[in-house]
Write an enzyme that holds these catalytic residues in place. Structure first.
Site, PDB file in Angstrom:
ATOM      1  N   ASP A 110       0.837  -1.191   0.000  1.00  9.49           N
ATOM      2  CA  ASP A 110       0.000   0.000   0.000  1.00  9.49           C
ATOM      3  C   ASP A 110       0.883   1.257   0.000  1.00  9.49           C
ATOM      4  O   ASP A 110       1.684   1.445  -0.897  1.00  9.49           O
ATOM      5  CB  ASP A 110      -0.954  -0.079   1.199  1.00  9.49           C
ATOM      6  CG  ASP A 110      -2.050   0.967   1.202  1.00  9.49           C
ATOM      7  OD1 ASP A 110      -3.082   0.744   0.557  1.00  9.49           O
ATOM      8  OD2 ASP A 110      -1.858   2.005   1.860  1.00  9.49           O
ATOM      9  N   TYR A 121      -0.937  11.522   2.036  1.00  7.65           N
ATOM     10  CA  TYR A 121      -1.876  11.367   0.932  1.00  7.65           C
ATOM     11  C   TYR A 121      -1.938  12.609   0.057  1.00  7.65           C
ATOM     12  O   TYR A 121      -2.082  12.507  -1.169  1.00  7.65           O
ATOM     13  CB  TYR A 121      -3.265  11.019   1.467  1.00  7.65           C
ATOM     14  CG  TYR A 121      -3.469   9.539   1.688  1.00  7.65           C
ATOM     15  CD1 TYR A 121      -4.063   8.752   0.713  1.00  7.65           C
ATOM     16  CD2 TYR A 121      -3.059   8.926   2.867  1.00  7.65           C
ATOM     17  CE1 TYR A 121      -4.246   7.396   0.904  1.00  7.65           C
ATOM     18  CE2 TYR A 121      -3.236   7.573   3.074  1.00  7.65           C
ATOM     19  CZ  TYR A 121      -3.833   6.805   2.089  1.00  7.65           C
ATOM     20  OH  TYR A 121      -4.004   5.453   2.274  1.00  7.65           O
ATOM     21  N   HIS A 141      -7.136  -7.118   1.011  1.00  2.05           N
ATOM     22  CA  HIS A 141      -6.061  -6.142   0.847  1.00  2.05           C
ATOM     23  C   HIS A 141      -4.907  -6.374   1.818  1.00  2.05           C
ATOM     24  O   HIS A 141      -3.738  -6.162   1.473  1.00  2.05           O
ATOM     25  CB  HIS A 141      -6.641  -4.743   1.071  1.00  2.05           C
ATOM     26  CG  HIS A 141      -5.654  -3.628   0.987  1.00  2.05           C
ATOM     27  ND1 HIS A 141      -4.962  -3.320  -0.166  1.00  2.05           N
ATOM     28  CD2 HIS A 141      -5.245  -2.725   1.924  1.00  2.05           C
ATOM     29  CE1 HIS A 141      -4.164  -2.286   0.058  1.00  2.05           C
ATOM     30  NE2 HIS A 141      -4.318  -1.900   1.312  1.00  2.05           N
TER      31      HIS A 141
END
Length: 296
Positions: free
Chosen positions: A107, A212, A272
């Site tokens: 990720d 982010y 995930h």
């Protein structure tokens, strides 16, 4: 008490001016660095790290801005650029005595690993990326109704203020949403580990948002510049992904082949959080990767 990876020592290592990383280190042998994802810490690697430590020195840091690592304020828009975070990892390995190392990321950690592979090809011998696309590709495929799965990317891309306020007001609900939604096996993340993830994320809202936000700004710019320059990953690369490319209408393997010459792309059937849901599969993929001949 915060859970630990059994048999690993935890220490703090300075990697940049006023930035030290919290890192768990175990085993002996050629080095493998494992980078965690969102909304997690280095604990996500606890099963994989314990296996690899049988014949490797395994290095599991919390990324800057996460877990027990320092969380500097973002003063210039690049404090949480993947280029900056990748430099942290190269400095960490060097501080521990390793000039060259294998690198695996999940990720967010996979985005840092990707950037490290592009920026420091002389340092990264092998690269594994778990359940992510390169930043530029992610933005290109997130469109229409399918983009709802990545709503958090758009939220945290907004200017400073609103995302931090909204997420901070219901941090456990926000971060817990992803722990619930993205796992196909709820028991893979036991309650003490889940509590550690939520606490760490709750205490790091501004830096997580900054991470982010960089992905919507400077990280895209860096990827675009590399694409124009024809820069590619020169080391052996393994990618493990769910089959979400098919669900969103794109070829994930083709996206990765545009960046990597020596690519092993595998589709997994778990959720995930594959290092916690299917650690044996992840270990096998990493060991198979390490057996491939690195670029000269």
């Amino acid at each position: 008490m915060t859970p630990q990876i059994p048999g690993f020592d935890t220490r703090r290592v300075a990697v940049a001016e006023r930035v030290s990383l919290n890192v768990a280190v175990g085993g002996d042998g050629s080095p493998v660095v494992l980078l965690h994802g969102f909304p997690q810490t280095h604990l996500m690697w606890r099963h994989v790290a314990a296996d690899l430590a049988a014949d490797h020195t395994v290095i599991c840091p919390d990324l800057r801005g996460y877990g027990g690592s320092d969380k500097p304020g973002d003063v210039d828009g690049r404090t949480y650029a993947k280029r900056t975070m990748a430099a942290d990892i190269v400095a960490l390995a060097g501080a521990l005595g390793f000039e060259r190392f294998a690198l695996a990321g999940h990720d967010r950690g996979a985005l840092v690993a990707f950037r490290a592979g592009l920026d420091h090809p002389d340092r990264v011998t092998h690269l594994a990326a778990l359940d992510v696309l390169p930043t530029l590709d992610s933005w290109e495929v997130m469109r229409g109704r399918a983009a709802a799965v990545g709503f958090h990317l758009f939220l945290m891309a907004q200017p400073e203020g609103l995302p931090e306020t909204m997420i901070g007001a219901a941090a456990d609900a926000f971060f817990g949403h992803f722990l619930d939604l993205w796992a196909s096996d709820a028991e893979a993340i036991p309650q003490d580990v889940r509590a550690a993830y939520l606490k760490a994320s709750r205490e790091a809202v501004p830096s997580i948002v900054a991470d982010y936000r960089a992905t919507a700004t400077v990280d895209v710019e860096d990827d675009e510049a590399d694409l124009r320059a024809g820069r590619r990953l020169r080391m052996p690369v393994t990618v493990l992904q769910q089959d979400w490319g098919a669900a969103l209408g794109f070829d994930a393997a083709a996206r990765w082949r545009a960046w990597a010459d020596d690519l092993d792309h595998r589709t997994v059937s778990c959720g995930h959080f594959m290092a916690e849901e299917a650690p044996e599969e992840v270990v096998k993929a990493i060991r198979d990767l390490l057996a491939r001949r690195p670029a000269a």
